[in-house]
Design a protein around this motif. Structure first.
Motif, mmCIF file in Angstrom:
data_model
loop_
_atom_site.group_PDB
_atom_site.id
_atom_site.type_symbol
_atom_site.label_atom_id
_atom_site.label_comp_id
_atom_site.label_asym_id
_atom_site.label_seq_id
_atom_site.Cartn_x
_atom_site.Cartn_y
_atom_site.Cartn_z
ATOM 1 N N LEU A 15 0.837 -1.199 0.000
ATOM 2 C CA LEU A 15 0.000 0.000 0.000
ATOM 3 C C LEU A 15 0.872 1.249 0.000
ATOM 4 O O LEU A 15 1.854 1.324 0.742
ATOM 5 C CB LEU A 15 -0.879 0.033 1.254
ATOM 6 N N ASP A 16 0.478 2.245 -0.799
ATOM 7 C CA ASP A 16 1.208 3.508 -0.787
ATOM 8 C C ASP A 16 0.512 4.511 0.132
ATOM 9 O O ASP A 16 -0.468 4.183 0.811
ATOM 10 C CB ASP A 16 1.434 4.048 -2.204
ATOM 11 N N GLU A 17 1.023 5.726 0.136
ATOM 12 C CA GLU A 17 0.518 6.767 1.041
ATOM 13 C C GLU A 17 -0.917 7.185 0.724
ATOM 14 O O GLU A 17 -1.582 7.819 1.547
ATOM 15 C CB GLU A 17 1.456 7.984 1.018
ATOM 16 N N ASN A 18 -1.432 6.818 -0.451
ATOM 17 C CA ASN A 18 -2.808 7.167 -0.846
ATOM 18 C C ASN A 18 -3.732 5.953 -0.861
ATOM 19 O O ASN A 18 -4.772 5.979 -1.517
ATOM 20 C CB ASN A 18 -2.791 7.829 -2.229
ATOM 21 N N ASP A 19 -3.349 4.893 -0.155
ATOM 22 C CA ASP A 19 -4.108 3.636 -0.102
ATOM 23 C C ASP A 19 -4.242 2.966 -1.465
ATOM 24 O O ASP A 19 -5.149 2.171 -1.689
ATOM 25 C CB ASP A 19 -5.496 3.815 0.519
ATOM 26 N N ARG A 20 -3.324 3.291 -2.387
ATOM 27 C CA ARG A 20 -3.267 2.539 -3.635
ATOM 28 C C ARG A 20 -2.462 1.268 -3.368
ATOM 29 O O ARG A 20 -1.604 1.247 -2.493
ATOM 30 C CB ARG A 20 -2.613 3.351 -4.751
ATOM 31 N N PHE A 21 -2.722 0.224 -4.148
ATOM 32 C CA PHE A 21 -2.034 -1.050 -3.963
ATOM 33 C C PHE A 21 -1.423 -1.483 -5.286
ATOM 34 O O PHE A 21 -1.953 -1.200 -6.357
ATOM 35 C CB PHE A 21 -2.986 -2.126 -3.408
ATOM 36 N N LEU A 22 -0.296 -2.174 -5.187
ATOM 37 C CA LEU A 22 0.432 -2.600 -6.369
ATOM 38 C C LEU A 22 -0.014 -3.993 -6.786
ATOM 39 O O LEU A 22 -0.053 -4.910 -5.963
ATOM 40 C CB LEU A 22 1.943 -2.619 -6.092
ATOM 41 N N LEU A 23 -0.351 -4.138 -8.078
ATOM 42 C CA LEU A 23 -0.710 -5.438 -8.629
ATOM 43 C C LEU A 23 0.114 -5.701 -9.882
ATOM 44 O O LEU A 23 0.496 -4.777 -10.593
ATOM 45 C CB LEU A 23 -2.201 -5.503 -8.984
ATOM 46 N N LEU A 24 0.346 -6.988 -10.140
ATOM 47 C CA LEU A 24 1.072 -7.435 -11.322
ATOM 48 C C LEU A 24 0.110 -8.227 -12.199
ATOM 49 O O LEU A 24 -0.589 -9.112 -11.705
ATOM 50 C CB LEU A 24 2.248 -8.327 -10.926
#
Length: 152
Positions: A15-24
């Motif tokens: 999770l980043d600072e803006n509640d975004r999440f990394l997906l592949l």
């Protein structure tokens, strides 16, 4: 190399600072039904590793982000894969959450097959993924991510 009947997997909700999440975005051409879907970073747990140790290693290998620890598991999922040759493999996955600032991932630590299997990487919001119509795995991924955001 023969595939085992059971595979342990560790995955990271990054999770980043803006509640975004990394997906592949990954493709699995060796499966009976090739599956193209978005996944969190992660992969197989080696025999000598704990799930948490594998999560740290896989996060570094797939994104370039090196962390000291991932804390305790926040979720677990059991599943099954059927390969082209008929081999059936059960899986047990544990999910961990890591907070970071947004960054550009690097593929310099990817294994050879990941350059074939991983076709895209991006940061998502929950609403973007919900509205996209894109396939993701496992089925409760949005629940897992929402839980990760709540507890982190």
């Amino acid at each position: 190399m023969a595939r085992p009947a059971h595979r342990r997997v560790s995955r990271v909700v990054l999770l980043d600072e803006n509640d975004r999440f990394l997906l592949l975005l990954t493709a699995s051409p060796r499966l009976q039904t090739p599956v193209v879907r978005w996944l969190t970073p992660g992969g197989g747990v080696e025999d000598h590793e704990t799930h948490a140790e594998a999560a740290v290693r896989e996060l570094f290998e797939e994104t370039g982000l090196l962390v000291d620890s991932v804390g305790d598991s926040i979720w677990s999922v059991e599943g099954q894969s059927v390969f082209n040759d008929g081999h059936v493999q059960s899986t047990y996955s544990e999910y961990f959450v890591v907070r970071t600032t947004s960054f550009e991932i690097t593929n310099e630590n990817w294994m050879e097959n990941e350059f074939v299997d991983i076709t895209d990487v991006r940061w998502w919001t929950i609403s973007e993924l919900e509205q996209s119509g894109e396939k993701y795995s496992p089925e409760p991924l949005l629940d897992i991510i929402q839980h990760a955001i709540r507890i982190s």
